[in-house]
Write a protein that holds these residues in place. Structure first.
Motif, short mmCIF file in Angstrom:
data_model
loop_
_atom_site.label_atom_id
_atom_site.label_comp_id
_atom_site.label_asym_id
_atom_site.label_seq_id
_atom_site.Cartn_x
_atom_site.Cartn_y
_atom_site.Cartn_z
N LEU A 64 -7.66 40.40 23.85
CA LEU A 64 -8.68 39.45 24.30
C LEU A 64 -8.50 38.08 23.66
O LEU A 64 -9.27 37.16 23.93
N GLY A 65 -7.54 37.96 22.76
CA GLY A 65 -7.32 36.70 22.07
C GLY A 65 -8.25 36.50 20.89
O GLY A 65 -8.49 35.37 20.46
N LEU A 66 -8.79 37.58 20.35
CA LEU A 66 -9.72 37.50 19.22
C LEU A 66 -8.97 37.72 17.91
O LEU A 66 -7.99 38.45 17.87
N PRO A 67 -9.46 37.12 16.82
CA PRO A 67 -8.81 37.34 15.52
C PRO A 67 -9.02 38.76 15.02
O PRO A 67 -9.92 39.47 15.48
N ALA A 68 -8.21 39.16 14.05
CA ALA A 68 -8.28 40.53 13.52
C ALA A 68 -9.52 40.73 12.65
O ALA A 68 -10.13 41.79 12.68
N THR A 69 -9.88 39.74 11.87
CA THR A 69 -11.03 39.85 10.96
C THR A 69 -11.80 38.54 10.92
O THR A 69 -11.32 37.51 11.40
N ARG A 76 -15.06 35.77 11.35
CA ARG A 76 -15.86 35.29 12.48
C ARG A 76 -15.05 35.30 13.76
O ARG A 76 -13.89 34.90 13.77
N GLY A 77 -15.66 35.79 14.82
CA GLY A 77 -14.97 35.84 16.11
C GLY A 77 -14.18 37.11 16.35
O GLY A 77 -13.64 37.31 17.43
N ARG A 102 -26.12 39.50 13.19
CA ARG A 102 -25.01 38.54 13.16
C ARG A 102 -23.86 38.90 14.10
O ARG A 102 -22.71 39.01 13.67
N VAL A 103 -24.21 39.11 15.37
CA VAL A 103 -23.19 39.23 16.41
C VAL A 103 -23.55 38.31 17.55
O VAL A 103 -24.70 37.87 17.68
N ARG A 104 -22.58 38.00 18.39
CA ARG A 104 -22.84 37.18 19.57
C ARG A 104 -21.93 37.64 20.70
O ARG A 104 -20.95 38.33 20.47
N THR A 119 -18.30 41.27 22.43
CA THR A 119 -19.28 41.13 21.37
C THR A 119 -18.52 40.95 20.07
O THR A 119 -17.74 41.83 19.68
N VAL A 120 -18.74 39.82 19.42
CA VAL A 120 -17.97 39.47 18.23
C VAL A 120 -18.89 39.19 17.03
O VAL A 120 -20.09 38.98 17.19
N THR A 121 -18.30 39.18 15.86
CA THR A 121 -19.03 38.88 14.65
C THR A 121 -19.34 37.39 14.61
O THR A 121 -18.47 36.56 14.87
N ALA A 122 -20.57 37.05 14.31
CA ALA A 122 -20.99 35.64 14.26
C ALA A 122 -20.76 35.04 12.90
O ALA A 122 -20.71 35.69 11.91
#
Length: 144
Positions: A26-31, A33-34, A93-95, A141-144
């Motif tokens: 999905l193009g999200l980082p491993a750890t 924010r995001g 703390r998720v978005r 759903t990612v960490t904010a």
């Protein structure tokens, strides 16, 4: 003769690639924010949101079941469209972010909420820890 070990089993778990990072497709980082949000935050935020809807419904609509459902839908669509997170998601703390496509967030929030109410899409997940309602809506759903 074919042996059970040759065929594998659902008890072996889902196939996994060694070193695969959840959310990388999905193009999200491993750890940080995001990154894909941990599992425990999702049901916790859902319980907080549902509890808030029950409280408002009890105060304004005498706890009517249809009012509970309507408040949940309105709250999800409104807060996801405007802020990218519901009150329960803010608390843990998720978005919710769009990860594919170009449709407006209002439409994504509506699709996501409608599918979440069906329950089955909320319990079917892919290898990126993305439930089916997020896959269809093009969100994560990612960490904010």
């Amino acid at each position: 003769m074919i042996d059970r070990k040759d065929l594998g089993s659902w008890m072996d778990g889902s196939p996994a690639e060694e070193g695969y990072v959840k959310g990388s497709a999905l193009g999200l980082p491993a750890t940080g924010r995001g990154a894909v949000a941990p599992f425990w935050r999702r049901p916790l935020s859902l319980l907080a949101d549902w509890g808030l809807c029950l409280l408002v419904s009890a105060l304004l609509f005498s706890g009517d079941a249809l009012a509970n459902l309507a408040l949940f839908v309105v709250m999800n669509v409104l807060f996801l469209s405007l802020f990218g997170a519901t009150p329960g998601q803010f608390a843990v703390r998720v978005r919710v972010l769009p990860v594919r496509g170009r449709s407006p967030m209002v439409l994504r929030a509506l699709v996501r909420t409608a599918l979440m109410l069906l329950l089955l899409p909320a319990v079917v997940w892919n290898r990126d820890r993305q439930p089916l309602h997020d896959v269809v809506a093009g969100t994560a759903t990612v960490t904010a």
